[in-house]
Design a protein around this motif. Structure first.
Motif, PDB file in Angstrom:
ATOM      1  N   VAL A 299      -3.143  11.396  -1.491  1.00 16.48           N
ATOM      2  CA  VAL A 299      -3.469  11.673  -0.085  1.00 16.48           C
ATOM      3  C   VAL A 299      -3.636  10.371   0.688  1.00 16.48           C
ATOM      4  O   VAL A 299      -3.158  10.237   1.834  1.00 16.48           O
ATOM      5  CB  VAL A 299      -4.725  12.551   0.014  1.00 16.48           C
ATOM      6  CG1 VAL A 299      -5.177  12.660   1.467  1.00 16.48           C
ATOM      7  CG2 VAL A 299      -4.454  13.938  -0.557  1.00 16.48           C
ATOM      8  N   ASP A 300      -4.291   9.384   0.095  1.00 15.06           N
ATOM      9  CA  ASP A 300      -4.505   8.107   0.787  1.00 15.06           C
ATOM     10  C   ASP A 300      -3.186   7.399   1.085  1.00 15.06           C
ATOM     11  O   ASP A 300      -2.971   6.903   2.207  1.00 15.06           O
ATOM     12  CB  ASP A 300      -5.410   7.210  -0.056  1.00 15.06           C
ATOM     13  CG  ASP A 300      -6.841   7.723  -0.132  1.00 15.06           C
ATOM     14  OD1 ASP A 300      -7.206   8.545   0.729  1.00 15.06           O
ATOM     15  OD2 ASP A 300      -7.568   7.314  -1.063  1.00 15.06           O
ATOM     16  N   ILE A 301      -2.320   7.344   0.118  1.00 11.80           N
ATOM     17  CA  ILE A 301      -1.062   6.614   0.332  1.00 11.80           C
ATOM     18  C   ILE A 301      -0.145   7.361   1.294  1.00 11.80           C
ATOM     19  O   ILE A 301       0.556   6.754   2.115  1.00 11.80           O
ATOM     20  CB  ILE A 301      -0.361   6.338  -1.026  1.00 11.80           C
ATOM     21  CG1 ILE A 301       0.809   5.377  -0.823  1.00 11.80           C
ATOM     22  CG2 ILE A 301       0.134   7.624  -1.662  1.00 11.80           C
ATOM     23  CD1 ILE A 301       1.455   4.950  -2.120  1.00 11.80           C
TER      24      ILE A 301
ATOM     25  N   LYS B  40       0.806  -1.215   0.000  1.00 11.06           N
ATOM     26  CA  LYS B  40       0.000   0.000   0.000  1.00 11.06           C
ATOM     27  C   LYS B  40       0.842   1.270   0.000  1.00 11.06           C
ATOM     28  O   LYS B  40       0.306   2.362  -0.160  1.00 11.06           O
ATOM     29  CB  LYS B  40      -0.921   0.005   1.218  1.00 11.06           C
ATOM     30  CG  LYS B  40      -1.950  -1.118   1.206  1.00 11.06           C
ATOM     31  CD  LYS B  40      -2.839  -1.051   2.437  1.00 11.06           C
ATOM     32  CE  LYS B  40      -3.868  -2.174   2.418  1.00 11.06           C
ATOM     33  NZ  LYS B  40      -4.752  -2.144   3.624  1.00 11.06           N
TER      34      LYS B  40
ATOM     35  N   LYS C  73      -6.663  12.316  -4.689  1.00  6.79           N
ATOM     36  CA  LYS C  73      -7.205  11.394  -3.688  1.00  6.79           C
ATOM     37  C   LYS C  73      -6.270  10.209  -3.457  1.00  6.79           C
ATOM     38  O   LYS C  73      -6.020   9.796  -2.314  1.00  6.79           O
ATOM     39  CB  LYS C  73      -8.579  10.916  -4.131  1.00  6.79           C
ATOM     40  CG  LYS C  73      -9.281  10.004  -3.126  1.00  6.79           C
ATOM     41  CD  LYS C  73     -10.652   9.605  -3.622  1.00  6.79           C
ATOM     42  CE  LYS C  73     -11.374   8.727  -2.589  1.00  6.79           C
ATOM     43  NZ  LYS C  73     -10.610   7.504  -2.282  1.00  6.79           N
ATOM     44  N   ARG C  74      -5.713   9.671  -4.527  1.00  6.34           N
ATOM     45  CA  ARG C  74      -4.821   8.518  -4.382  1.00  6.34           C
ATOM     46  C   ARG C  74      -3.534   8.903  -3.658  1.00  6.34           C
ATOM     47  O   ARG C  74      -3.034   8.145  -2.811  1.00  6.34           O
ATOM     48  CB  ARG C  74      -4.503   7.933  -5.764  1.00  6.34           C
ATOM     49  CG  ARG C  74      -5.709   7.336  -6.482  1.00  6.34           C
ATOM     50  CD  ARG C  74      -5.272   6.584  -7.727  1.00  6.34           C
ATOM     51  NE  ARG C  74      -4.388   5.458  -7.384  1.00  6.34           N
ATOM     52  CZ  ARG C  74      -3.854   4.643  -8.303  1.00  6.34           C
ATOM     53  NH1 ARG C  74      -4.120   4.827  -9.600  1.00  6.34           N
ATOM     54  NH2 ARG C  74      -3.085   3.657  -7.918  1.00  6.34           N
TER      55      ARG C  74
ATOM     56  N   THR D 201      -1.145   9.338   3.773  1.00  4.69           N
ATOM     57  CA  THR D 201      -1.718   9.179   5.111  1.00  4.69           C
ATOM     58  C   THR D 201      -1.387   7.813   5.695  1.00  4.69           C
ATOM     59  O   THR D 201      -1.039   7.681   6.881  1.00  4.69           O
ATOM     60  CB  THR D 201      -3.239   9.377   5.060  1.00  4.69           C
ATOM     61  OG1 THR D 201      -3.547  10.653   4.475  1.00  4.69           O
ATOM     62  CG2 THR D 201      -3.839   9.297   6.447  1.00  4.69           C
ATOM     63  N   HIS D 202      -1.470   6.786   4.861  1.00  2.00           N
ATOM     64  CA  HIS D 202      -1.128   5.445   5.338  1.00  2.00           C
ATOM     65  C   HIS D 202       0.358   5.356   5.692  1.00  2.00           C
ATOM     66  O   HIS D 202       0.727   4.704   6.685  1.00  2.00           O
ATOM     67  CB  HIS D 202      -1.477   4.427   4.255  1.00  2.00           C
ATOM     68  CG  HIS D 202      -1.196   3.014   4.644  1.00  2.00           C
ATOM     69  ND1 HIS D 202      -1.920   2.327   5.597  1.00  2.00           N
ATOM     70  CD2 HIS D 202      -0.222   2.135   4.221  1.00  2.00           C
ATOM     71  CE1 HIS D 202      -1.432   1.116   5.744  1.00  2.00           C
ATOM     72  NE2 HIS D 202      -0.399   0.975   4.922  1.00  2.00           N
TER      73      HIS D 202
END
Length: 394
Positions: A237-239, A208, A234-235, A241-242
């Motif tokens: 930001v998601d990666i 991820k 969006k993609r 944050t993880h």
């Protein structure tokens, strides 16, 4: 008898008187000065030279008349001269000789200085060990071996790529993200390089934490640029944050950047700014593009190397979009492939397809491609792009 005696006495007296008169005449021949010299000679003749010398000064006006006193009267020395010499004569001791050796006092600050040095050494050693541990978990040595084995003719670009990754991945906290923008002509292995990097980091970190974005696939011509930009945001930001939750650095690989429309490039530029939150500063971006291939090709044909191609490449890219003017973007030009590299591509592809790698056959296939000729070298115009198609025709 009395008269006779009187006459004898008178005769003796007269004789004595005559003798005295004769002696008086003889002694009168010596002057008083000469008599004085004789007395002085008798008195001082047996005394030391220094003492006689002092007396000779007092009698210097008599030296011309008496030869005996000439030796000590020619060079008189006054008592004042002797006293001054005696005063100036000093006994000198060597500088390193001391009457009393100084007592060595033990410094109280020395143990604290030693303790402080030990503490600093331990801290530096631990910091170096932590840096090594942080790099080891990404296995960059294994990535380097894989890239040099799978990529042909790109040693300079791969070395520069690994230097940037080693420097950035040695720590976790950074002041800005790392953006590596690799540019080259068609067929030099850009997409293959992106797949190798993505495969490696997926195997050593969480899947991820690695994002591979293809412009042709994820943003087709039918979709609007604004929609693609929002999806890309969006993609990312998601990666990110993880990765912040995992306390690791994510890897975002974007292929075919030359096909991205301006809204997508604007989004990427905002992610590369330094005035962001911490999680967006600890990211590695890898751009793969054929933009600037004409400048790279012209530079290689003139210099037979990619060294120094960054300046004309950056000038050309800055006219396309200000993204490449960001200080976080590091430009890495990929070199053209020579004829020997094309032969390696044929050998590898024929081996994968199960063909016997006949060298004469490989040379014949390599001669069918078009080449740039400069400085006695042959550079393939399409790289290894046509190798797969020609092998499939066998």
């Amino acid at each position: 008898m009395a008269d006779t005696d009187c006459e004898g006495v008178s005769m003796d007296a007269q004789v004595e008187k005559e003798r005295e008169e004769e002696g008086g005449q003889r002694t009168s021949l010596l002057s008083p000065q000469l008599k004085a010299m004789i007395r002085i000679k008798k008195k001082y003749l047996k005394k030391p030279k220094a003492e006689r010398g002092s007396n000779s000064v007092r009698l210097g006006h008599y030296t011309n008349s008496v030869n005996v006193t000439s030796d000590w009267a020619l060079h008189p020395k006054s008592p004042q001269t002797r006293k001054s010499k005696r005063r100036n004569t000093r006994v000198l001791f060597p500088n390193d000789t001391l009457m009393f050796k100084p007592k060595k006092e033990r410094s109280r600050a020395k143990p604290f200085l030693i303790l402080f040095s030990v503490i600093v050494f331990v801290q530096v050693y631990n910091a170096i060990e932590n840096l090594d541990d942080h790099v080891l978990k990404y296995d960059l040595e294994g990535l380097e071996r894989t890239l040099h084995r799978e990529m042909f003719g790109q040693h300079e670009a791969l070395d520069e790529l690994m230097d940037h990754l080693n420097d950035y991945l040695s720590t976790y906290a950074h002041q800005q993200p790392l953006a590596l923008s690799l540019h080259g002509a068609s067929g030099v292995g850009k997409s293959h390089l992106g797949r190798l990097i993505a495969r490696h980091f997926r195997s050593v970190v969480d899947d991820k934490l690695v994002m591979q974005y293809f412009s042709k696939h994820h943003c087709s011509l039918q979709e609007s640029a604004q929609h693609c930009a929002s999806e890309l945001t969006k993609r990312v930001v998601d990666i990110v944050t993880h990765a912040e939750d995992e306390e690791q650095i994510p890897f975002i690989i974007l292929d075919d950047v030359d096909l991205m429309q301006p809204p997508l490039l604007d989004v990427l530029q905002t992610f590369l700014e330094s005035d962001q939150t911490n999680e967006f500063l600890n990211v590695v971006y890898i751009f793969l593009s054929s933009l600037g291939q004409r400048e790279i090709t012209a530079h290689i044909l003139l210099n037979a190397s990619t060294a120094g191609a960054e300046k004309p490449l950056r000038n050309a890219l800055s006219l396309i979009h200000p993204l490449w003017m960001e200080p976080a973007v590091e430009l890495i030009p990929l070199s053209l492939l020579e004829r020997e590299h094309i032969m390696q591509c044929f050998l590898e592809e024929m081996t994968l397809e199960g063909f016997y790698p006949d060298l004469s056959h490989v040379e014949r296939l390599a001669d069918e491609l078009a080449y740039h000729r400069a400085a006695g070298r042959q550079y393939a115009k399409t790289g290894c792009k046509q190798v797969v198609g020609k092998v499939n025709l066998l």
